[in-house]
Each structure stands twice: as structure tokens, then as C-alpha cells.
Design an enzyme around this catalytic site. Structure first.
Site, short mmCIF file in Angstrom:
data_model
loop_
_atom_site.label_atom_id
_atom_site.label_comp_id
_atom_site.label_asym_id
_atom_site.label_seq_id
_atom_site.Cartn_x
_atom_site.Cartn_y
_atom_site.Cartn_z
N HIS A 162 66.33 18.81 41.26
CA HIS A 162 65.14 18.32 40.57
C HIS A 162 64.46 19.37 39.71
O HIS A 162 63.50 19.06 39.00
CB HIS A 162 64.15 17.74 41.58
CG HIS A 162 64.64 16.51 42.27
ND1 HIS A 162 64.33 15.24 41.84
CD2 HIS A 162 65.45 16.36 43.35
CE1 HIS A 162 64.91 14.36 42.64
NE2 HIS A 162 65.60 15.01 43.55
N ASP A 369 60.29 23.17 33.03
CA ASP A 369 60.14 22.12 34.04
C ASP A 369 61.39 21.26 34.04
O ASP A 369 61.94 20.95 32.97
CB ASP A 369 58.92 21.24 33.71
CG ASP A 369 58.17 20.80 34.95
OD1 ASP A 369 58.76 20.85 36.03
OD2 ASP A 369 57.00 20.40 34.82
#
Length: 728
Positions: A162, A369
């Protein structure tokens, strides 16, 4: 068969009150997305329950969680300190977010990370069956796929990361890099949010491990590992519907009261140095300095959720944010206006929904991110298709939400100009952009992400099983050996490089070893056998190596042939007049590619790049194919890419044609063709249907079967000689 999800944390919060454990469902994106999976009666979620449970109460927790389809992994506080706070967040997190100066490579962190991954595997193994589908989540469990593969070799394992995956140059700084990669490739399917992460992982794996890749597939021994991008979504309907709820409307009215003439900019982050929070504040300061007309007309609502503020870097960041906000507000605030409304705490989802649906601009500018779901939650909350999203190009979401105002988070001027553009953007443009983004967020929601991954995992496993049926060992080997033993007129077409021997950086180093000589002598000593080595090697080389053996030789892909005891013959009407022009062009590529060289054969030229820098050789090879393909065709040449080689040869020269030419007038009752290269596909296509054809390497091929490497080829051939001895 059940689906078993494994993550660092279970999707519940455990609260202990009056010596009683209470379980509260998590509202996180992962818990929401996987809810339909683990709440199914035939599935289970394995993870740490979030608190240190005394040993005498662990059975109680196991029983209570079992009713929720959850199964706990119990960790001590010391393990949390070293495995989670230590290795996961002080090694992997900073390195994967390109902030390597924050990384601490402590041996104790690594030792604990390994032991905790082992603990997860042992715990999961208590509930796993052979046919279960396993889906492992995130960077805290990078070793787990490999450990579980060891326990359950035939299991179906998916892994999803993730957070970003860094480039090779960054990842290789980690002292335990190979161990981490070997753990990851225990999975059948590896997922990331973006194709950039896929590209970085494939490049890193092929440089650090003895694996090779084709497109997005890694080949490791007998397995293929597929690596793909699965951009994670959110529960679109949940955020879209929340805005019309009574509680949210009440919050929104309260929030907007007295601010009708003020533009609201919203920023929501967890406290972390990868989020670009300070840079965002500096960009606002720059806006107020350069555009004083916005003083009193723009407010930033900045929510920072507390995280790890006992760690020095995080504590320092929090202090810097506190100080900056204080200074900025002190300089610019008035009696009834404040530039930054700063909240260092979390808010319930109703308040967040009110903020999402009210803010004129959402400012999302992380330094790096994996995805960033705040941007998608803002878009889903804009039911009137208004509002402006300003999004960092370093966030995975920027690859999908291209209608956002994309900025470089390191460029304060870039962020400031995007804020100005957002403040002045006409409602028509806002709606055009927001409609497009809402359509994407709605379609690619979290359930779509889950279904896509599970579907692809099933496809990958089915593909592996189909390959397994072609794997020429055990049962298949017995079929070949049985046919071999009962036949009396056999022909064996054997490629050389990559088939009978391994590859070498220096082409002259791949000479036959004594075991290969013994094997060929054993095969050719059987009067029922005719052994034919059919290679791209120069005929002079094959003569030197094998001229003394009672075998037939076909060299340079069929340009030269020799039967045992006879002289070499070349194909008639072949010309080498084209060589000078092609070589001149190839020289320009060789001059630009250190480690590459040109090999000249009688009727072909070969450009080798096995010793060139990884990546550079492939780049030049693609350039050669692209730029010289038409020229080669015009000259009646075939351009053949191979294993770290590109060969130019006469169109008439073809291993398949050479094999058929050799078979003319002969009627063997057993034919075996073995090769590893693109050029060997011509043999596989040309041989009759009842021939046994074997590709070395488990990529797509016309061959009926495959073996992994030359050692398995030799093992098969030795077994054939043994089979005849047993029969006799």
C-alpha cells in the site's frame, strides 16, 4: 477453500473496560474494502489485535474474534517496538518514501522483523488448508509470502503493497535487500498502486535476484510471478451519501456560519514527514506575501492526525508545524479572521464529510504517497460537482485523477499558483473537472479494487497450473522415457547454449564440461540414437568441441551441416555481401554500449549484450530492432532477438528448415527437440505432431513441455539412458 487475509492489524479496535474486552469495527479504507471478503462465512482475517493480551486471556480473545471471522496474532510490546516501530517504520517507511536519511539499519530491528513474520506464518498455518487463497497486505509482512510458500508450496498467495516501491538505487541501500525480495516473490501475484511501482520492483528484482522478467512477469525457478498495478479506491457511495445525512448537514451549517465570503482550503493528513505539511504551510505564506488581496478571504483548515509523536523525527515535525502555524497566524490574523485553523487531532467521519463537502479547495501535496485516499474522499463528497482538488504528482492518485491541478510538492511557487488558479476557477471548469474525477472514483471504487485483485490472482494460478502440466518432470518425464525405451530409431535435436550448458558473459567460456561429454557419448553409444546438436554457434567452434564425437552437427542455425564422419557443407546460394553495411551500423551501437560486442559468423552477425549494464543493453537492443528491422527485411535478412543477443542472418537460414532438411528420407519413430531460444521455436513448429518438444524456460512457447534450466535437461537425458539400461 477459503480466503485468508493477513495484515499487520486486524480491522477492529479492542477496548478493555472493567476487565472486559470490547471490539469496535475499524472504519479504515482497507477494512471497508475487504469487509465483504472476510465477513463471508468461509473467510478469515489474521492480524495483531492492537493490544498486548495476557497469555491467560488469549483463548478468550481467540474465541470472541472467531465469531467475527478474525484470528489474532499475539505480539509482545518488545516485538511491536522492534518489528513495527523499528524495522517497519524506521527502515522500510523512510526508504520506500525516498527519505533515506531517516532510516536506521539496526540489526535488532531486522532480527525481530524476521521472527515476527515467522510468528505470523506459524499462526496463519494453524488455520490454513492447502487450497486456501491467501492475500497478504503491506510492507510490515514482506517476508511472509516466502515463508508461507515454504510451508505450503502449492498454495495461492497474493501480496499487495500500500506504500510506494522505490527505485533500485534507493532500495539497494537496505542491508537485507535480497531477503526482502525473496520474501515478496513467494507470492503468485504482487500488486502495487501504480505502474511506476511495478516498474521499480521488476527492475530491482532482476538486478538483485537470479530471476528474469518478461513484460510484467518474473520467472523464478519453476514459478511465474505476475506483478501488476491495482490502484486502490474508496467506498464512493458511503462518502457521497454521507453529505445528505442530517448530522453532516448540521455540521456543515455550523462550519459555514459566518464564513460565507471566505474561501476554505482543506488539508487532512496523518503526522508524517512524507506528507509535505510544512511545505504546504510555506506555500500559503507565499500566497499571502505575493497576493495580499487574499488576506481575510482565504482560510486553511489543517487537520493533522497524531502519529508516533514520541519518535524524535515526528516530535520535531509536530513542533515545527506548531511553531510555523503560530508565527503565521500571529503575523496575519485579524480580530475576525485567522489564516490557519490548525487541529492536531482526529475527527469523526461526520465532521470530515462536512469539511469535504464544504471546502472550496482540497490541498493534497505529499512528498511521496502510495495512493492517498483523502483526495478520492474529497471528490466523492462533491455531489454538486464543484470544488477544486490540488494534488501532488508524487501521490499515486495523480495517475488517475488527472483533472486535478497537479503540482510538484517541492515547488512552493507551483503550489501557490495552483491555489490562486483554484480560487479563481470558474464554476463551469470546476464542474467539468470534478465530473470526470467523480466518474473515475465511482467506477474504480474499493470493491472494484478487491474484485480485480482476486480475479487476477485466480487467473495467475490457473496459468501456473496450465504451465505445470507442461513441466517435463515426473509424470511427463515417465511418458517420454517410456516412449524412448520402446523405440528403435531415435533422433535427438539438442540446442547448445542455455540447453546443454548455462550462459556465460564471455561466449568462449561456455565450452562443454566433462559431464556433458560423458552424457553425449552415452547417448550416441546407443545404436538406436542419432544425436544432432543444432546451434547458432560458428561451425568452427562446434567442430573443435564436438568433431571427435559420433554425432551430427548443425551450426549457425542451419547455414552449415555435418554428419558424423563427413565434411561440413554450407547451404547453397547463401551470400554475405550484406555484412559490411549491417556491421557498420551495429558498430555505432557497440560504441555506445560498454560491454557489448559483435560476433561474426559465416552468414550472420550477432550483437551480444550479456555483459552490458542491466537495462542499457535492453534499451540498445530495442533501438536496434526498431531502427534496423526494415533494413534487414529489404536485404532478405531475418532479425532474430535471443537471450541477450540479436542476430542478423539470411532469410533461408532457419533451424526449423534445417531440422526438416536433416529428417528428409529418414523415418525415426522417436523425435526429441530441446531448445531455449526464440530461434528454437522454428524447430518446435517444424517437427511432426508426435515429436516431443521441450522449451528450456517456462515462458510462452510452441513446445509441448518445458524444463527450467540446462541442469534439468541433462537430468532428463541421463534418465533416458538409464531407462534403456533397465529395459535391457
Amino acid at each position: 477453500m477459503k480466503t485468508v487475509i493477513i495484515s499487520n492489524r486486524l480491522p477492529v479496535k479492542i477496548i478493555e473496560e472493567n476487565n472486559e474486552y470490547t471490539f469496535i469495527p475499524s472504519e479504515g479504507g482497507l477494512a471497508t474494502g475487504l469487509g465483504d471478503v472476510y465477513k463471508n462465512g468461509n473467510s478469515i482475517w489474521v492480524g495483531w489485535p492492537g493490544i498486548d493480551v495476557p497469555e491467560d486471556r488469549q483463548e478468550e480473545v481467540i474465541e470472541k474474534l472467531g465469531k467475527l471471522n478474525l484470528y489474532p496474532v499475539f505480539l509482545t510490546q518488545n516485538e511491536i517496538n522492534l518489528f513495527y516501530e523499528g524495522f517497519s517504520n524506521e527502515v522500510l517507511w523512510p526508504v520506500f518514501h525516498y527519505l533515506v536519511t531517516y532510516a536506521h539499519y539496526e540489526q535488532s530491528y531486522w532480527d525481530c522483523y524476521k521472527s515476527v513474520n515467522e510468528k505470523f506464518a506459524k499462526t496463519a498455518n494453524k488455520i490454513l488448508n492447502r487450497n486456501d487463497k491467501i492475500w497478504i497486505q503491506d510492507y510490515q509482512l514482506l517476508l511472509l509470502p516466502g515463508i508461507l510458500r515454504h510451508y505450503l508450496p502449492k498454495s495461492t498467495i497474493g501480496f499487495f503493497q500500500h506504500i510506494p516501491f522505490p527505485s533500485y538505487e534507493i532500495f539497494r541501500l537496505i542491508p537485507w535487500r535480497e531477503e526482502l525480495l525473496n520474501g515478496m516473490i513467494g507470492a503468485d501475484l504482487i500488486g502495487f498502486h501504480t505502474y511506476d511501482d511495478v516498474r521499480h520492483f521488476l527492475s530491482t528484482a532482476t538486478r538483485l535476484l537470479p530471476v528474469n522478467s518478461s513484460s510484467n512477469v518474473l520467472n523464478s525457478n519453476e514459478r511465474q510471478i505476475v506483478v501488476e498495478a491495482f490502484p486502490m479506491g474508496i467506498d464512493f457511495d458511503k462518502f457521497s451519501n454521507l453529505t445528505s445525512s442530517r448530522q453532516v448537514k448540521k455540521e456543515r451549517d455550523f462550519f459555514r456560519s459566518g464564513k460565507e465570503d471566505v474561501k476554505i482550503i482543506l488539508s487532512i493528513d496523518r503526522l508524517d514527514y512524507s506528507k509535505g505539511i510544512l511545505e504546504r504551510l510555506k506555500a500559503l505564506e507565499l500566497l499571502l506575501q505575493i497576493h495580499p488581496e487574499y488576506i481575510g478571504k482565504v482560510e486553511l483548515y489543517m487537520i493533522v492526525v497524531p502519529s508516533r509523536d514520541t519518535v524524535p523525527q515526528y516530535r520535531d515535525l509536530r513542533d515545527q508545524i506548531d511553531q510555523f502555524v503560530g508565527n503565521l497566524n500571529a503575523r496575519y490574523r485579524s480580530i475576525n479572521w485567522i489564516p490557519v485553523n490548525y487541529f492536531y487531532r482526529s475527527f469523526p467521519i461526520n465532521v470530515l464529510s462536512a469539511l469535504y463537502s464544504t471546502a472550496d479547495i482540497c490541498l493534497v501535496t505529499p512528498m511521496r504517497d502510495g495512493m492517498n485516499l483523502v483526495s478520492k474522499e474529497y471528490v466523492a463528497s462533491r455531489n454538486h460537482n464543484d470544488g477544486v482538488l490540488i494534488l501532488s504528482e508524487m501521490a499515486g492518485a495523480s495517475k488517475e485523477l488527472t483533472e486535478a491541478l497537479i503540482v510538484n510538492p517541492n515547488n512552493l511557487g507551483d503550489i501557490m499558483e495552483a491555489v490562486v488558479k483554484g480560487l479563481e476557477m470558474p464554476i463551469e471548469e470546476q464542474q467539468t473537472r470534478m465530473k470526470a474525477m467523480r466518474a473515475i472514483v465511482e467506477k474504480f471504487n474499493v470493491k472494484h479494487w478487491v474484485n480485480n485483485f482476486i480475479l487476477r490472482l485466480n487467473e495467475v494460478k490457473d496459468s501456473q497450473r496450465s504451465l505445470l502440466t507442461k513441466y517435463a518432470v515426473n509424470a511427463v518425464n515417465e511418458i517420454i522415457a517410456s516412449k524412448y525405451a520402446e523405440t528403435k530409431n531415435r533422433t535427438l535435436f539438442l540446442d547448445y547454449d542455455g540447453t546443454l550448458v548455462g550462459f556465460s558473459g564471455n561466449i568462449d567460456d561456455a565450452s562443454p564440461d566433462q559431464e556433458l561429454y560423458d552424457l553425449l557419448e552415452k547417448l550416441s553409444a546407443d545404436l538406436a540414437n542419432t544425436v544432432v546438436i543444432i546451434s547458432g554457434r560458428r561451425h568452427e567452434t562446434l567442430e573443435t568441441w564436438f568433431g571427435h564425437l559420433p554425432i551430427d552437427l548443425i551450426a549457425e542455425h542451419g547455414a552449415w551441416q555435418k554428419t558424423q564422419g563427413a565434411d561440413w557443407n554450407s547451404l547453397p546460394l547463401l551470400t554475405d555481401q550484406w555484412k559490411h553495411e549491417i556491421r557498420t551500423l551495429l558498430d555505432t551501437y557497440t560504441d555506445r554500449t560498454p560491454g557489448s560486442f559483435i560476433e561474426e559468423k559465416s552468414y550472420s552477425l550477432v550483437w551480444h549484450y550479456r555483459k552490458a549494464e542491466e537495462g542499457l543493453g535492453d534499451l540498445r537492443a530495442n533501438e536496434i530492432i526498431s531502427h534496423m528491422k526494415i533494413l534487414a527485411a529489404d536485404k532478405g535478412l531475418q532479425l532474430m532477438p535471443g537471450n541477450k543477443v540479436i542476430e542478423f542472418k539470411n532469410m533461408e537460414v532457419n533451424k526449423g528448415k534445417a531440422a526438416l532438411n536433416w529428417l528428409h528420407g529418414k523415418n525415426p519413430d522417436f523425435i526429441l527437440g530441446v531448445g531455449d531460444d526464440h530461434t528454437d521455436e522454428d524447430i518446435f513448429k517444424a517437427l511432426p505432431d508426435d515429436a516431443f518438444t521441450i522449451k528450456v524456460g517456462n515462458n510462452i512457447s510452441e513446445a509441448k513441455y518445458y524444463l527450467n534450466d540446462y541442469t534439468e535437461v541433462r537430468k532428463l537425458l541421463w534418465s533416458l539412458t538409464s531407462e534403456v539400461e533397465i529395459q535391457n
